[in-house]
Motif scaffolding. Structure first.
Motif, PDB file in Angstrom:
ATOM      1  N   GLN A  86      40.331  41.505 -14.945  1.00  0.00           N
ATOM      2  CA  GLN A  86      40.228  42.487 -13.843  1.00  0.00           C
ATOM      3  C   GLN A  86      39.872  43.819 -14.527  1.00  0.00           C
ATOM      4  O   GLN A  86      39.236  44.776 -13.965  1.00  0.00           O
ATOM      5  CB  GLN A  86      41.359  42.536 -12.914  1.00  0.00           C
ATOM      6  CG  GLN A  86      41.429  43.949 -12.119  1.00  0.00           C
ATOM      7  CD  GLN A  86      40.292  44.120 -11.249  1.00  0.00           C
ATOM      8  OE1 GLN A  86      39.632  43.291 -11.085  1.00  0.00           O
ATOM      9  NE2 GLN A  86      40.308  45.388 -10.720  1.00  0.00           N
ATOM     10  N   CYS A 144      48.095  48.329  -9.350  1.00  0.00           N
ATOM     11  CA  CYS A 144      47.658  46.923  -9.014  1.00  0.00           C
ATOM     12  C   CYS A 144      46.570  47.381  -7.797  1.00  0.00           C
ATOM     13  O   CYS A 144      46.888  48.039  -6.813  1.00  0.00           O
ATOM     14  CB  CYS A 144      48.515  45.902  -8.351  1.00  0.00           C
ATOM     15  SG  CYS A 144      47.993  44.552  -7.529  1.00  0.00           S
ATOM     16  N   VAL A 145      45.175  46.510  -7.961  1.00  0.00           N
ATOM     17  CA  VAL A 145      44.390  46.578  -6.757  1.00  0.00           C
ATOM     18  C   VAL A 145      44.393  45.324  -6.126  1.00  0.00           C
ATOM     19  O   VAL A 145      43.209  45.092  -5.467  1.00  0.00           O
ATOM     20  CB  VAL A 145      43.227  47.232  -7.171  1.00  0.00           C
ATOM     21  CG1 VAL A 145      43.172  48.656  -7.978  1.00  0.00           C
ATOM     22  CG2 VAL A 145      42.531  46.172  -8.480  1.00  0.00           C
ATOM     23  N   SER A 146      45.120  44.540  -6.385  1.00  0.00           N
ATOM     24  CA  SER A 146      45.378  43.360  -5.422  1.00  0.00           C
ATOM     25  C   SER A 146      44.149  42.578  -5.450  1.00  0.00           C
ATOM     26  O   SER A 146      43.706  41.785  -4.418  1.00  0.00           O
ATOM     27  CB  SER A 146      45.540  43.755  -4.061  1.00  0.00           C
ATOM     28  OG  SER A 146      46.044  42.495  -3.300  1.00  0.00           O
ATOM     29  N   CYS A 147      43.407  42.484  -6.916  1.00  0.00           N
ATOM     30  CA  CYS A 147      42.330  41.375  -6.992  1.00  0.00           C
ATOM     31  C   CYS A 147      42.710  39.906  -6.876  1.00  0.00           C
ATOM     32  O   CYS A 147      41.709  39.120  -6.736  1.00  0.00           O
ATOM     33  CB  CYS A 147      41.601  41.651  -8.358  1.00  0.00           C
ATOM     34  SG  CYS A 147      42.493  41.466  -9.601  1.00  0.00           S
ATOM     35  N   GLY A 148      44.044  39.759  -7.240  1.00  0.00           N
ATOM     36  CA  GLY A 148      44.327  38.308  -7.064  1.00  0.00           C
ATOM     37  C   GLY A 148      44.203  37.486  -8.465  1.00  0.00           C
ATOM     38  O   GLY A 148      44.670  36.399  -8.339  1.00  0.00           O
ATOM     39  N   ALA A 149      43.540  37.908  -9.560  1.00  0.00           N
ATOM     40  CA  ALA A 149      43.306  37.465 -10.675  1.00  0.00           C
ATOM     41  C   ALA A 149      44.595  36.725 -11.235  1.00  0.00           C
ATOM     42  O   ALA A 149      44.872  35.903 -11.754  1.00  0.00           O
ATOM     43  CB  ALA A 149      42.726  38.312 -11.737  1.00  0.00           C
ATOM     44  N   CYS A 150      45.815  37.636 -11.066  1.00  0.00           N
ATOM     45  CA  CYS A 150      47.085  37.131 -11.715  1.00  0.00           C
ATOM     46  C   CYS A 150      47.489  36.085 -11.089  1.00  0.00           C
ATOM     47  O   CYS A 150      48.049  35.248 -11.517  1.00  0.00           O
ATOM     48  CB  CYS A 150      47.958  38.154 -11.796  1.00  0.00           C
ATOM     49  SG  CYS A 150      48.309  39.037 -10.373  1.00  0.00           S
ATOM     50  N   CYS A 178      45.005  40.477 -15.778  1.00  0.00           N
ATOM     51  CA  CYS A 178      44.948  41.760 -15.205  1.00  0.00           C
ATOM     52  C   CYS A 178      44.173  42.700 -16.221  1.00  0.00           C
ATOM     53  O   CYS A 178      43.452  43.527 -15.947  1.00  0.00           O
ATOM     54  CB  CYS A 178      46.335  42.426 -14.896  1.00  0.00           C
ATOM     55  SG  CYS A 178      46.088  43.891 -13.894  1.00  0.00           S
ATOM     56  N   THR A 202      42.277  46.162 -14.909  1.00  0.00           N
ATOM     57  CA  THR A 202      43.229  47.396 -14.524  1.00  0.00           C
ATOM     58  C   THR A 202      44.485  47.635 -15.179  1.00  0.00           C
ATOM     59  O   THR A 202      44.876  48.646 -15.227  1.00  0.00           O
ATOM     60  CB  THR A 202      43.534  46.709 -13.117  1.00  0.00           C
ATOM     61  OG1 THR A 202      42.291  46.896 -12.269  1.00  0.00           O
ATOM     62  CG2 THR A 202      44.492  47.800 -12.375  1.00  0.00           C
ATOM     63  N   PHE A 261      54.805  45.943  -6.749  1.00  0.00           N
ATOM     64  CA  PHE A 261      53.183  45.959  -6.865  1.00  0.00           C
ATOM     65  C   PHE A 261      52.547  46.930  -6.081  1.00  0.00           C
ATOM     66  O   PHE A 261      51.586  47.434  -6.485  1.00  0.00           O
ATOM     67  CB  PHE A 261      52.724  44.436  -6.541  1.00  0.00           C
ATOM     68  CG  PHE A 261      52.827  43.508  -7.491  1.00  0.00           C
ATOM     69  CD1 PHE A 261      53.945  42.874  -8.023  1.00  0.00           C
ATOM     70  CD2 PHE A 261      51.611  43.198  -8.279  1.00  0.00           C
ATOM     71  CE1 PHE A 261      53.926  41.912  -9.030  1.00  0.00           C
ATOM     72  CE2 PHE A 261      51.772  42.073  -9.240  1.00  0.00           C
ATOM     73  CZ  PHE A 261      52.839  41.728  -9.572  1.00  0.00           C
ATOM     74  N   PHE A 317      50.420  38.505  -1.352  1.00  0.00           N
ATOM     75  CA  PHE A 317      51.111  37.762  -2.542  1.00  0.00           C
ATOM     76  C   PHE A 317      52.379  38.271  -2.726  1.00  0.00           C
ATOM     77  O   PHE A 317      53.091  39.249  -2.561  1.00  0.00           O
ATOM     78  CB  PHE A 317      50.319  37.590  -3.617  1.00  0.00           C
ATOM     79  CG  PHE A 317      49.951  38.775  -4.469  1.00  0.00           C
ATOM     80  CD1 PHE A 317      50.977  39.222  -5.433  1.00  0.00           C
ATOM     81  CD2 PHE A 317      48.765  39.394  -4.288  1.00  0.00           C
ATOM     82  CE1 PHE A 317      50.802  40.103  -6.319  1.00  0.00           C
ATOM     83  CE2 PHE A 317      48.605  40.305  -5.204  1.00  0.00           C
ATOM     84  CZ  PHE A 317      49.252  40.868  -6.210  1.00  0.00           C
ATOM     85  N   ALA A 368      47.347  46.532 -15.023  1.00  0.00           N
ATOM     86  CA  ALA A 368      48.732  47.214 -14.264  1.00  0.00           C
ATOM     87  C   ALA A 368      49.909  46.240 -14.495  1.00  0.00           C
ATOM     88  O   ALA A 368      50.951  46.844 -14.061  1.00  0.00           O
ATOM     89  CB  ALA A 368      48.219  46.614 -12.638  1.00  0.00           C
ATOM     90  N   LEU A 369      49.883  45.300 -15.333  1.00  0.00           N
ATOM     91  CA  LEU A 369      51.192  44.467 -15.652  1.00  0.00           C
ATOM     92  C   LEU A 369      51.512  44.436 -17.098  1.00  0.00           C
ATOM     93  O   LEU A 369      50.689  44.795 -17.796  1.00  0.00           O
ATOM     94  CB  LEU A 369      50.714  42.985 -15.246  1.00  0.00           C
ATOM     95  CG  LEU A 369      50.403  42.749 -13.822  1.00  0.00           C
ATOM     96  CD1 LEU A 369      50.251  41.158 -13.687  1.00  0.00           C
ATOM     97  CD2 LEU A 369      51.382  43.141 -12.841  1.00  0.00           C
TER      98      LEU A 369
HETATM   99  S1  SF4 Z   1      46.293  41.587  -8.364  1.00  0.00           S
HETATM  100 FE1  SF4 Z   1      44.728  41.944  -9.827  1.00  0.00          FE
HETATM  101  S2  SF4 Z   1      45.005  44.195 -10.265  1.00  0.00           S
HETATM  102 FE2  SF4 Z   1      46.797  43.381  -9.235  1.00  0.00          FE
HETATM  103  S3  SF4 Z   1      48.413  42.905 -11.129  1.00  0.00           S
HETATM  104 FE3  SF4 Z   1      47.095  41.155 -10.391  1.00  0.00          FE
HETATM  105  S4  SF4 Z   1      45.537  40.946 -11.596  1.00  0.00           S
HETATM  106 FE4  SF4 Z   1      46.318  43.117 -11.956  1.00  0.00          FE
END
Ligand code: SF4
Ligand code: SF4
Ligand code: SF4
Ligand code: FES
Length: 956
Positions: free
Chosen positions: A181, A210-216, A177, A183, A205, A160, A185-186
């Protein structure tokens, strides 16, 4: 299938016994107390404009677009942060509100690139929608003032993009995030006009946490955080709901498509296992399905030193069938067998075991659950009466104490880990039993109360010590035990664990866990309220794996922690369909529904339905198949969806066994390590190419839906049907729903399961039949245990034979990492390798220094079974004396080192304890060199595959 329209209610659902009735735009609406005015309005069918609110996140109240008027109140409160009150009279539309909202939108738009036509989110942008809703037609301030239109994009994440020029600082990503999630990270960095979202300390990123979960990305209302596939391919046109094919959490996804191509996988809000959340694998790592390495035509060869011959389906199937029959004629009926996989659907697995039992005429069928959760089957079967996790994932929201044993949820079961971390942030207590300092021990806003950092191989001693404290300190749930458990077995167990040799003090030297911590953890588990145990392969993959599962069950029963929400014993299943593979009768001793093959009544039912007579004796387990192959009595194997060469222990033993066989048929999507030893390759279908069901760790049966045609023309179940027919055992199904109907008719716990019901309700949980609720059973053993009275079993600690010596002074344990998945055949063929491109050996600084090993050095790891070479990762996550690696890359040869020691009851390999020596080296191991050569030869033979028509007879 039709799925309900996704409505965004703006703020999360609240539950309350108290209801509140109010008027919104003259409509009367009744909602639970604690609901926001915004949500109540949506309930009444009235959409209030919004930007910073979305119903997966707590309200934030920053955009001021959702203002409303409330009779008798001054000002214009934000409807997302204002709670309903009885008799409240709310107006969502008025000229003044319209003017205020327009003003808000003007400010946003004056600092937003007006490139809607070429923006990737065109048509899927809430800012665009709100401009329309508020009737914004012009921007009085013009577009020339100070703005962020030239802010630099962050393209570092492979999946992304972050384009700050489009950010409206709504904070949804930051909250996603944190809240979804977990995490953190943000952050929003800077103040006022300067404020912008930033990952970590204003890092790209990929360099942040960030663990790249995609929630954001899912939460972002604009194109600021946007999937690169959408930027490349444009907005999707149609979609289907399906289930992730990676881990046993079983997240539901909406596969959003353009024609036959996936544009993106969006976590499905109504998915009961994930509630709209995802991890990097399910969300982004699906590109392997169309990877150029896919093999899409059947192939055959006489010997594994021959090039492959590309043939048609009929020829390949005909050749496989004739070889199987030839081998049986020569070596006897029991000389062939099948291995199915937890990667396959329930229907596929069912068909493979049916093929073996009915068409091969023996019970030589096994599954990869042999090497992961077979002790769960045995242990929970013995104590509770059935082999399954007791709870739904949601149950953890009611837990007061969470004990995680031998599992690494943030890596292995990430979406469940997020749910668990949320509960921990709310105040639940955490006990971790693990030799490593896994992430859950300490992560943002989560800190384990106790980390019992045991020595590998001492699980049973730990569970005995915990039980000792419960029994001797008077912490037993006596009324529960008296009512629900078998008294005789309880008394024997109680007397056993109470012995002084099972005290934390007596076992401190053995386990390495300070007795005071052990005592405190036991007290917390027994007295802290609802206590739930979650465990993983760190429990099962031991010589006493089954003993430990029973020990866990004993402890839960002794403290009354089974049979209601918030408690329970929960195996975290590694692969997507481990639960289903076990349920479907793919072990050699069991028919579907965990019924022993020696039970003549059950066998009779299957014999009547299948029109054959079945062997009454259990068949060969996977390790027995290898032994028999080396002894010359097992010569043919049908292996669907499993890579035994890479995933089973003691690789050299496995490959020697395969090399000894006369016909190996591999059905897979890639030429995996096992296929390099195969004589027939039947191309498999990815989860996107077939219909079926998966059963997750909650016993939840969910649909897998075909979103594109199978690349090789056939779905896997169709291939098994063809093979059965070629073997002279007729199978006739036109759709997997018919296979499920057969499963349901023959399996009491599945009597109420049907595709129609799953399609209508999203999922069901077995047991699902005439004695359960319509959608099955959320919590097992509610009023009584499945076996009647819960049975305590004595769990005597017997140290593993795999001992450290002067020659092998360290203990190796293995596991997996978030971004890669098991043998890596899928994830290695995605951008996930950017996070983890090789397996490393984790080693404590003390052990490293003693051996002259520095970070990134090549180190040789030698065990009694073999020798391999990896690069070192020096880390204090490890305890001195213990090293660790993942096993995602075939060239690492992690399983060259693991031994064939196994669980006494189930033969589940003891992956978690291998005595090794580690030394700096300068070149690959002998095994790695010979693997590299063999691998290259096999790739050359694949390259040399000819399409010249070859009759099966010609190569016999
Ligand atoms: S992808 Fe997931 S871990 Fe990474 S910034 Fe977005 S919410 Fe946080
Ligand atoms: S990146 Fe998206 S979600 Fe995050 S603050 Fe900006 S617009 Fe909102
Ligand atoms: S948690 Fe498991 S099921 Fe869910 S998206 Fe990740 S890999 Fe898939
Ligand atoms: S939606 Fe309510 S303030 Fe943003």
């Amino acid at each position: 299938m039709q799925h309900p329209t996704e409505i965004d209610f703006g703020t999360p659902l609240r539950t309350s016994a108290q209801e509140v009735t109010l008027q919104i735009d003259g409509e009367s609406v009744t909602v639970p107390a604690g609901t926001s005015v915004m949500r109540a309005a949506v309930d009444a069918g009235i959409n209030v404009p919004k930007l910073c609110a979305t119903d997966s996140l707590e309200p934030f109240g920053s955009c001021r677009l959702c203002l409303v008027e409330v009779e008798g109140r001054k000002g214009y409160p934000a409807s997302c942060t204002t709670l309903v009150e009885p008799g409240m009279q709310v107006r969502t539309q008025s000229p003044k509100l319209q003017e205020l909202r327009k003003g808000v939108m003007e400010l946003y738009i004056s600092d937003h690139p007006l490139d809607c036509l070429t923006c990737a989110a065109n048509g899927d942008c809430e800012l665009q929608d709100m401009a329309g809703v508020t009737g914004l037609r012009e921007v009085r301030y013009g577009m020339d003032g100070a703005n962020h239109l030239h802010a630099k994009k962050d393209e570092s994440n492979p999946y992304f993009t972050y384009d700050p020029s489009k950010c409206i600082v709504c904070n949804r990503c930051v909250r996603a995030c944190e809240e979804t999630q977990g995490t953190f990270a943000l952050t929003i960095s800077g103040r006022g006009f300067e404020s912008r979202v930033s990952a970590g300390q204003d890092q790209p990123f990929m360099e942040s946490d960030c663990v790249s979960c995609g929630a954001c990305v899912s939460a972002c209302p604009t194109a600021t955080l946007q999937e690169k596939t959408v930027i490349m391919m444009g907005q999707p046109e149609h979609s289907k709901i399906t289930t992730c094919a990676y881990c046993g959490v079983g997240c539901a996804f909406k596969a959003e498509m353009k024609g036959n191509e996936v544009v993106r996988m969006v976590p499905w809000k109504d998915g009961k296992a994930n509630d709209g959340h995802s991890c990097v694998k399910g969300r982004f790592a699906w590109g392997y399905a169309t990877h150029k390495d896919r093999i899409t035509t059947p192939m055959i060869r006489k010997s594994i030193t021959d090039p492959w011959q590309v043939v048609g389906w009929d020829e390949a199937i005909g050749y496989a069938a004739s070889e199987f029959r030839r081998i049986q004629a020569k070596h006897g009926r029991d000389s062939i067998g099948g291995i199915t996989s937890s990667r396959c659907t329930n229907e596929e697995t069912y068909l493979v075991q049916k093929l073996v039992r009915a068409a091969f005429g023996n019970n030589n069928v096994d599954t990869c659950a042999r090497v992961c959760h077979s002790p769960t089957g045995y242990g929970l079967g013995q104590t509770f009466g059935t082999s399954a996790g007791t709870q739904t994932f949601k149950s953890v929201e009611q837990a007061d104490v969470i004990m995680v044993i031998g599992a690494n949820p943030t890596d292995g079961h990430p979406v469940f880990a997020s749910r668990m971390k949320k509960r921990l942030r709310e105040g639940a207590k955490l006990i971790i039993v693990d030799p490593r300092t896994i992430d859950m021990v300490r992560s943002p806003h989560v800190q384990a109360d106790y980390h019992l950092k045991l020595k590998p191989g001492t699980n049973v001693a730990v569970i005995s010590a915990l039980a000792h404290v419960v029994v001797t300190e008077g912490l037993l749930a006596s009324a529960y035990i008296a009512e629900r458990c078998d008294d005789k077995s309880f008394q024997q167990w109680r007397d056993f664990v109470a012995k002084p040799e099972n005290s934390p003090e007596a076992l401190e030297q053995v386990t390495g866990v300070p007795a005071a911590d052990m005592r405190a953890a036991a007290r917390l588990y027994a007295t802290g309220g609802n206590a739930a145990i979650y465990y993983g392969l760190g429990v099962t993959e031991h010589s006493q794996g089954s003993t430990m599962v029973m020990g866990i069950a004993n402890l839960a029963m002794a403290t009354g922690n089974v049979g209601r929400e918030g408690v329970g014993v929960n195996p975290l299943r590694g692969q997507n369909n481990v639960q289903g593979a076990c349920d479907m009768g793919s072990f050699p001793h069991e028919l579907p529904g965990y019924r022993h093959i020696s039970d003549s009544t059950v066998r009779g039912e299957f014999e009547a339905a299948w029109g054959v007579s079945l062997q009454a004796e259990p068949g060969l387990r996977i390790p027995n198949m290898f032994e028999a192959a080396l002894a010359g009595s097992f010569m043919g194997l049908y292996c669907e969806g499993e890579d035994i060469v890479q995933s089973d222990p003691n690789t050299q033993h496995v490959t020697a066994a395969l090399a000894a066989m006369e016909c190996i048929v591999v059905q897979d999507i890639f030429l995996n390590e096992t296929a390099k030893y195969a004589h027939v390759f039947l191309p498999g279908a990815s989860f996107l190419e077939k219909d079926g069901t998966f059963t997750n760790a909650e016993r939840r049966i969910s649909r897998v839906r075909k979103v594109m045609p199978p690349k090789a023309g056939l779905a896997d179940w169709e291939v098994t049907v063809k093979l059965a027919n070629a073997l002279g055992y007729p199978m006739a199904y036109s759709h997997p729903r018919e296979i499920m109907a057969e499963i349901a008719s023959l399996t009491p716990t599945f009597h109420g399961v049907s595709y129609e019901k799953i399609d209508q309700h999203g999922s069901v949980q077995w047991p699902c039949n005439e004695n359960t609720a319509e959608l099955g059973t959320e919590t097992m053993h509610r009023d009584k245990f499945v076996r009647g009275k819960g049975k305590f079993i004595i769990t005597q600690f017997v140290p593993t034979e795999e001992k450290v010596t002067r020659k092998f002074p360290l203990l190796l344990t293995t596991g997996r990492i978030l971004s890669q998945y098991n043998v890596g055949a899928q994830t290695r063929r995605t951008e996930n390798s950017q996070w983890h491109s090789e397996d490393r050996l984790e080693i404590h600084p003390h052990d490293a220094e003693e051996r002259g090993i520095k970070a990134d050095d090549w180190v040789g790891i030698e065990s009694r079974a073999g020798h391999t070479v990896l690069r070192a990762l020096v880390t204090e996550r490890m305890q001195p004396g213990v090293v660790y690696t993942t096993f995602h890359f075939p060239e690492s040869g992690a399983n060259v080192i693991t031994t064939d020691n196994s669980d006494w009851a189930t033969n589940c390999p003891e992956y978690k304890v291998t005595a090794v020596q580690v030394m700096p080296v300068v070149q690959p191991s002998e095994w790695q060199k010979s693997y590299a050569q063999f691998n290259q030869n096999q790739l050359d033979l694949l390259q040399a595959a000819t399409t010249a028509p070859v009759l099966a007879d010609a190569i016999k």
